[in-house]
Design an enzyme around this catalytic site. Structure first.
Site, mmCIF file in Angstrom:
data_model
loop_
_atom_site.group_PDB
_atom_site.id
_atom_site.type_symbol
_atom_site.label_atom_id
_atom_site.label_comp_id
_atom_site.label_asym_id
_atom_site.label_seq_id
_atom_site.Cartn_x
_atom_site.Cartn_y
_atom_site.Cartn_z
ATOM 1 N N ASN A 181 0.826 -1.214 0.000
ATOM 2 C CA ASN A 181 0.000 0.000 0.000
ATOM 3 C C ASN A 181 0.859 1.263 0.000
ATOM 4 O O ASN A 181 0.374 2.351 0.292
ATOM 5 C CB ASN A 181 -0.914 0.029 1.229
ATOM 6 C CG ASN A 181 -1.867 -1.148 1.255
ATOM 7 O OD1 ASN A 181 -2.459 -1.498 0.242
ATOM 8 N ND2 ASN A 181 -2.009 -1.777 2.407
ATOM 9 N N HIS A 234 -13.810 -0.962 6.420
ATOM 10 C CA HIS A 234 -12.677 -1.673 7.020
ATOM 11 C C HIS A 234 -12.986 -2.200 8.425
ATOM 12 O O HIS A 234 -13.721 -1.558 9.189
ATOM 13 C CB HIS A 234 -11.501 -0.700 7.090
ATOM 14 C CG HIS A 234 -10.192 -1.327 7.434
ATOM 15 N ND1 HIS A 234 -9.685 -1.335 8.708
ATOM 16 C CD2 HIS A 234 -9.282 -1.966 6.657
ATOM 17 C CE1 HIS A 234 -8.506 -1.930 8.703
ATOM 18 N NE2 HIS A 234 -8.235 -2.322 7.470
ATOM 19 N N GLU A 285 -15.803 4.856 3.830
ATOM 20 C CA GLU A 285 -14.461 5.099 3.290
ATOM 21 C C GLU A 285 -14.592 5.878 2.005
ATOM 22 O O GLU A 285 -15.586 5.725 1.296
ATOM 23 C CB GLU A 285 -13.774 3.755 2.977
ATOM 24 C CG GLU A 285 -13.413 2.993 4.204
ATOM 25 C CD GLU A 285 -12.893 1.586 3.909
ATOM 26 O OE1 GLU A 285 -12.342 1.342 2.829
ATOM 27 O OE2 GLU A 285 -13.058 0.744 4.797
ATOM 28 N N SER A 299 -10.958 -0.387 0.450
ATOM 29 C CA SER A 299 -9.624 -0.970 0.472
ATOM 30 C C SER A 299 -9.464 -2.230 -0.367
ATOM 31 O O SER A 299 -8.380 -2.494 -0.858
ATOM 32 C CB SER A 299 -9.211 -1.257 1.914
ATOM 33 O OG SER A 299 -10.118 -2.143 2.533
ATOM 34 N N ASP A 349 -13.071 7.537 6.304
ATOM 35 C CA ASP A 349 -11.773 6.868 6.328
ATOM 36 C C ASP A 349 -11.118 7.048 4.959
ATOM 37 O O ASP A 349 -11.577 6.496 3.964
ATOM 38 C CB ASP A 349 -11.997 5.385 6.655
ATOM 39 C CG ASP A 349 -10.700 4.587 6.759
ATOM 40 O OD1 ASP A 349 -9.650 5.103 6.343
ATOM 41 O OD2 ASP A 349 -10.755 3.444 7.266
ATOM 42 N N HIS A 371 -7.022 4.985 1.751
ATOM 43 C CA HIS A 371 -6.528 4.676 0.398
ATOM 44 C C HIS A 371 -6.665 5.843 -0.571
ATOM 45 O O HIS A 371 -6.437 5.683 -1.763
ATOM 46 C CB HIS A 371 -7.231 3.429 -0.136
ATOM 47 C CG HIS A 371 -6.954 2.225 0.705
ATOM 48 N ND1 HIS A 371 -5.829 1.452 0.541
ATOM 49 C CD2 HIS A 371 -7.618 1.706 1.771
ATOM 50 C CE1 HIS A 371 -5.820 0.496 1.453
ATOM 51 N NE2 HIS A 371 -6.891 0.626 2.207
ATOM 52 N N LYS A 406 0.367 4.074 4.730
ATOM 53 C CA LYS A 406 0.190 3.723 3.316
ATOM 54 C C LYS A 406 0.933 4.752 2.449
ATOM 55 O O LYS A 406 2.146 4.763 2.454
ATOM 56 C CB LYS A 406 -1.289 3.568 3.027
ATOM 57 C CG LYS A 406 -1.771 2.272 3.703
ATOM 58 C CD LYS A 406 -3.228 2.000 3.740
ATOM 59 C CE LYS A 406 -3.427 0.651 4.438
ATOM 60 N NZ LYS A 406 -4.665 0.574 5.206
HETATM 61 C C1 LIG Z 1 -5.074 0.030 6.548
HETATM 62 C C2 LIG Z 1 -6.414 0.598 6.843
HETATM 63 C C3 LIG Z 1 -6.712 1.105 8.104
HETATM 64 C C4 LIG Z 1 -5.803 0.940 9.287
HETATM 65 O O1 LIG Z 1 -4.673 1.688 9.215
HETATM 66 P P1 LIG Z 1 -3.355 1.176 9.942
HETATM 67 O O2 LIG Z 1 -2.548 2.393 10.121
HETATM 68 O O3 LIG Z 1 -2.743 0.169 9.016
HETATM 69 O O4 LIG Z 1 -3.779 0.555 11.234
HETATM 70 C C5 LIG Z 1 -7.927 1.738 8.270
HETATM 71 N N1 LIG Z 1 -8.815 1.817 7.271
HETATM 72 C C6 LIG Z 1 -8.563 1.313 6.052
HETATM 73 C C7 LIG Z 1 -9.577 1.441 4.989
HETATM 74 C C8 LIG Z 1 -7.358 0.664 5.813
HETATM 75 O O5 LIG Z 1 -7.126 0.125 4.619
#
Ligand SMILES: *Cc1c(COP(=O)(O)O)cnc(C)c1O
Length: 389
Positions: free
Chosen positions: A47, A133, A181, A185, A210, A213, A244
């Site tokens: 990622n 997520h 989101e 993801s 969120d 991505h 990411k």
């Molecule tokens: C990876 C991810 C998270 C969590 O983030 P981390 O810093 O890896 O704990 C939260 N939401 C989504 C959509 C993700 O892909």
């Protein structure tokens, strides 16, 4: 019965369903190549969308912070762990996202788990997209709020649930939190954000978005999809990760100064957990600076070019809406077998299976990075037809 025999039986059941997992021990060769069991593989599983995880500026920032501040943070932020690198990172985040404030957590997962139960409780309602997520689903469950799930990206379904929530509102006055989101993801789908924001405003609900991505890839400053669409100041709670596109580790919440002041008192993953190491905060800060610069724009453009190139060759894939390009295969065992063939051909894109995605929706999930070259994608393109056959 003792513990191990019970767990062994459970593991055997997973194996029989094609759901057994292993940790692949890998070594990094460069931004896109990894070594696994002595073989060099081209990596389509990371990622690290902008190729910043291995960038010398981030590594140097981390090293300098470790030298200046030590390897550890030694305490939670409220005790004695609130070091300058955390404050500088939070100021940079708030400035970038144009919010009143931001709060760094040890991960995006911890940010979600700390924040949702701080904001809502058993008397409230959380309405969440079906494909959101795990961190937000777990957080919503932990909050004890009444949890309603709306069909993925389905505004009609969300609207029906909001109307139902309004009918309760008249009697009990619960708070309503919508969680989704911007870029999903495991599918790379885009949320219908404009309509979603209108809808939540009309119903007086709060929205937590969120952008894990979307950060680094959308908007004039690459601050995410909400910024790209001019909706950022209507998002009540921005959730992000620093692990990411930002190239480091950690997570954050951005929003009003009041929101952040409140979370400092009530987000338990913030209160009762040692502060992130200074090196992670400093590397994330360097990553943010890079993303906002012209070099960041060039990297984001490169990522989109590779995504376009890969989308044009993947079976059944339209124009990309993100750097995530899934090839949905269906059966867990077939997805696993295809990933194995891909590995034999020198490419790493593991099968994503239940519980990460629903049963019988197993897939190969390809992600592209600014560190991929056109030639890397062409090489994958040449290998794919044999696998699809
Ligand atoms: C990876 C991810 C998270 C969590 O983030 P981390 O810093 O890896 O704990 C939260 N939401 C989504 C959509 C993700 O892909």
């Amino acid at each position: 019965m003792s513990l191990d025999p019970i767990l062994s039986a459970r593991l055997q059941a997973l194996e029989a369903d094609g759901l057994r997992r292993i940790l692949r021990r890998i070594e990094h060769v460069d931004g896109v190549h990894i070594r696994h069991q002595g073989r060099e593989l081209l990596n389509f599983a990371s990622n690290d969308y902008l190729g910043l995880a291995g960038h010398p500026a981030l590594a140097e920032a981390a090293a300098a912070a470790a030298r200046d501040w030590g390897a550890g943070s030694a305490a939670s932020r409220l005790i004695s762990g609130s070091l300058a690198p955390h404050h500088l990172l939070e100021e940079a985040l708030a400035d970038w996202l144009n919010t009143g404030a931001a709060l760094a957590f040890s991960s995006g997962y911890a940010a979600a788990i700390g924040t949702i139960p701080a904001l809502v409780g058993p008397e409230d309602i959380v309405i969440i997209d079906k494909l959101t997520h795990a961190c937000c689903i777990d957080a919503a469950r932990l909050s004890g709020a009444q949890l309603r799930v709306f069909k993925h990206n389905d505004l009609d379904d969300l609207s029906d649930i909001l109307r139902w929530a309004d009918s309760i509102q008249a009697v009990q006055r619960p708070n309503i939190l919508v969680v989704t989101e911007s870029i999903f993801s495991m599918d790379g789908h885009v949320a219908p954000l404009r309509e979603l924001v209108d809808l939540k405003d009309r119903h007086g609900a709060w929205l937590m978005l969120d952008e894990a991505h979307a950060t680094g890839l959308f908007g004039p400053r690459r601050a995410g999809l909400a910024h790209d669409l001019g909706l950022a100041d209507r998002i009540d709670i921005h959730l992000g990760t620093l692990g990411k596109a930002v190239g480091s580790a950690g997570g954050f919440i951005a929003g009003s100064r009041t929101l952040i002041d409140f979370l400092i008192h009530r987000a338990r993953t913030f209160l009762f957990s040692t502060a992130p190491v200074p090196a992670a905060a400093a590397a994330a800060h360097a990553g943010l600076d890079l993303i906002r610069s012209n070099a960041g724009a060039d990297r984001a453009n490169a990522t989109w070019s590779r995504a376009n190139q890969l989308a044009s060759i993947l079976p059944g894939t339209a124009a990309p809406t993100s750097a995530i390009l899934p090839w949905i295969i269906g059966s867990e065992t077939r997805a696993l077998a295809t990933a194995g063939l891909l590995l034999d051909a020198g490419f790493f894109a593991p099968a994503i299976r239940f519980p990460t995605v629903p049963r019988s929706k197993a897939r190969l999930r390809f992600t592209v990075s600014a560190a991929h070259t056109e030639e890397h994608i062409s090489r994958l393109a040449a290998a794919l037809p044999q696998l699809a056959a």
